[in-house]
Design a protein around this motif. Sequence first.
Motif, mmCIF file in Angstrom:
data_model
loop_
_atom_site.group_PDB
_atom_site.id
_atom_site.type_symbol
_atom_site.label_atom_id
_atom_site.label_comp_id
_atom_site.label_asym_id
_atom_site.label_seq_id
_atom_site.Cartn_x
_atom_site.Cartn_y
_atom_site.Cartn_z
ATOM 1 N N MET A 1 0.838 -1.177 0.000
ATOM 2 C CA MET A 1 0.000 0.000 0.000
ATOM 3 C C MET A 1 0.888 1.248 0.000
ATOM 4 S SD MET A 1 -2.677 1.572 2.778
ATOM 5 C CE MET A 1 -3.481 0.056 3.125
ATOM 6 N N LEU A 2 0.547 2.195 -0.866
ATOM 7 C CA LEU A 2 1.295 3.439 -0.936
ATOM 8 C C LEU A 2 0.717 4.468 0.035
ATOM 9 C CD1 LEU A 2 1.728 4.129 -4.777
ATOM 10 C CD2 LEU A 2 3.322 3.029 -3.233
ATOM 11 N N THR A 3 1.603 5.283 0.576
ATOM 12 C CA THR A 3 1.186 6.433 1.355
ATOM 13 C C THR A 3 1.418 7.650 0.469
ATOM 14 O OG1 THR A 3 1.817 5.338 3.399
ATOM 15 C CG2 THR A 3 1.534 7.720 3.498
ATOM 16 N N ILE A 4 0.337 8.393 0.221
ATOM 17 C CA ILE A 4 0.376 9.497 -0.724
ATOM 18 C C ILE A 4 0.058 10.805 -0.010
ATOM 19 C CG2 ILE A 4 -0.705 10.474 -2.796
ATOM 20 C CD1 ILE A 4 -1.363 7.604 -3.668
ATOM 21 N N GLY A 5 0.844 11.834 -0.302
ATOM 22 C CA GLY A 5 0.587 13.167 0.208
ATOM 23 C C GLY A 5 0.214 14.097 -0.936
ATOM 24 N N ILE A 21 -7.428 9.852 -7.564
ATOM 25 C CA ILE A 21 -6.766 8.714 -6.908
ATOM 26 C C ILE A 21 -7.812 7.685 -6.456
ATOM 27 C CG2 ILE A 21 -5.364 8.022 -4.915
ATOM 28 C CD1 ILE A 21 -3.982 10.840 -5.185
ATOM 29 N N HIS A 22 -8.940 8.154 -5.911
ATOM 30 C CA HIS A 22 -9.997 7.230 -5.473
ATOM 31 C C HIS A 22 -10.596 6.459 -6.654
ATOM 32 C CE1 HIS A 22 -9.810 8.126 -1.296
ATOM 33 N NE2 HIS A 22 -10.236 9.377 -1.407
ATOM 34 N N LEU A 23 -10.728 7.117 -7.794
ATOM 35 C CA LEU A 23 -11.224 6.413 -8.993
ATOM 36 C C LEU A 23 -10.247 5.313 -9.397
ATOM 37 C CD1 LEU A 23 -12.684 9.310 -11.177
ATOM 38 C CD2 LEU A 23 -13.936 7.374 -10.223
ATOM 39 N N TYR A 24 -8.967 5.611 -9.319
ATOM 40 C CA TYR A 24 -7.934 4.624 -9.617
ATOM 41 C C TYR A 24 -8.030 3.437 -8.655
ATOM 42 C CZ TYR A 24 -3.233 2.669 -10.366
ATOM 43 O OH TYR A 24 -2.174 1.830 -10.630
ATOM 44 N N GLU A 25 -8.208 3.740 -7.370
ATOM 45 C CA GLU A 25 -8.328 2.681 -6.365
ATOM 46 C C GLU A 25 -9.474 1.733 -6.716
ATOM 47 O OE1 GLU A 25 -6.971 4.440 -2.055
ATOM 48 O OE2 GLU A 25 -8.805 5.275 -2.916
ATOM 49 N N LYS A 26 -10.635 2.296 -7.053
ATOM 50 C CA LYS A 26 -11.804 1.477 -7.396
ATOM 51 C C LYS A 26 -11.553 0.636 -8.628
ATOM 52 C CE LYS A 26 -15.544 4.140 -5.359
ATOM 53 N NZ LYS A 26 -15.740 5.570 -5.366
ATOM 54 N N GLU A 27 -10.948 1.270 -9.638
ATOM 55 C CA GLU A 27 -10.698 0.604 -10.913
ATOM 56 C C GLU A 27 -9.705 -0.555 -10.774
ATOM 57 O OE1 GLU A 27 -8.682 2.390 -14.679
ATOM 58 O OE2 GLU A 27 -10.630 3.379 -14.411
ATOM 59 N N LYS A 28 -8.651 -0.334 -9.966
ATOM 60 C CA LYS A 28 -7.571 -1.324 -9.855
ATOM 61 C C LYS A 28 -7.696 -2.236 -8.637
ATOM 62 C CE LYS A 28 -5.167 0.529 -13.287
ATOM 63 N NZ LYS A 28 -4.495 -0.070 -14.392
ATOM 64 N N GLY A 29 -8.664 -1.944 -7.767
ATOM 65 C CA GLY A 29 -8.821 -2.770 -6.576
ATOM 66 C C GLY A 29 -7.670 -2.628 -5.593
ATOM 67 N N VAL A 30 -7.120 -1.418 -5.500
ATOM 68 C CA VAL A 30 -6.027 -1.150 -4.558
ATOM 69 C C VAL A 30 -6.491 -0.102 -3.553
ATOM 70 C CG1 VAL A 30 -4.193 -1.729 -6.187
ATOM 71 C CG2 VAL A 30 -5.009 0.623 -6.059
ATOM 72 N N SER A 31 -5.676 0.103 -2.536
ATOM 73 C CA SER A 31 -6.029 1.072 -1.510
ATOM 74 C C SER A 31 -4.784 1.868 -1.123
ATOM 75 C CB SER A 31 -6.574 0.325 -0.294
ATOM 76 O OG SER A 31 -6.961 1.243 0.682
ATOM 77 N N PHE A 32 -4.945 3.169 -0.959
ATOM 78 C CA PHE A 32 -3.838 4.045 -0.570
ATOM 79 C C PHE A 32 -4.195 4.795 0.708
ATOM 80 C CE2 PHE A 32 -3.746 4.348 -5.384
ATOM 81 C CZ PHE A 32 -2.695 3.472 -5.553
#
Length: 129
Positions: A1-5, A21-32
């Motif tokens: 998991m990445l920590t993003i500022g 970034i949230h759209l990317y999370e949903k699309e790729k199934g990842v969480s930041f």
Amino acid sequence: MLTIGICDDRPLCRQLLEAFIHLYEKEKGVSFDIYQFGSGEELLEELNKLGMIFDLLFLDNSMKKLTGLETTKQIRQSASMSTCSIVFVTSADDHDQFMQVQPLQVLCKPGTQERIDAILDKALAKNTR
């Protein structure tokens, strides 16, 4: 998991980036883990006080006191943050000024979903090595 500022003195710019970034999370199934900062000073204070380490920082260059470039120069002096990927989000035309601090990318404001996706792909690939 990445920590993003996300560091920008305009709340709407921070919110737009976070939405991408949230759209990317949903699309790729990842969480930041995503944190927002309203100034370079606020970001540096959190880094020093809490010892936070970010994998990826989106920095506006034109902020009230410290610019994104000045903030990055201070960040690069920290051993724990020396490998952090930095993306300048700017309306400035002169992108060469940023090369001295080796950014992952310089992005023209406001950015697009496609460009943010490509940056996140790069950051994830770098962090899984």
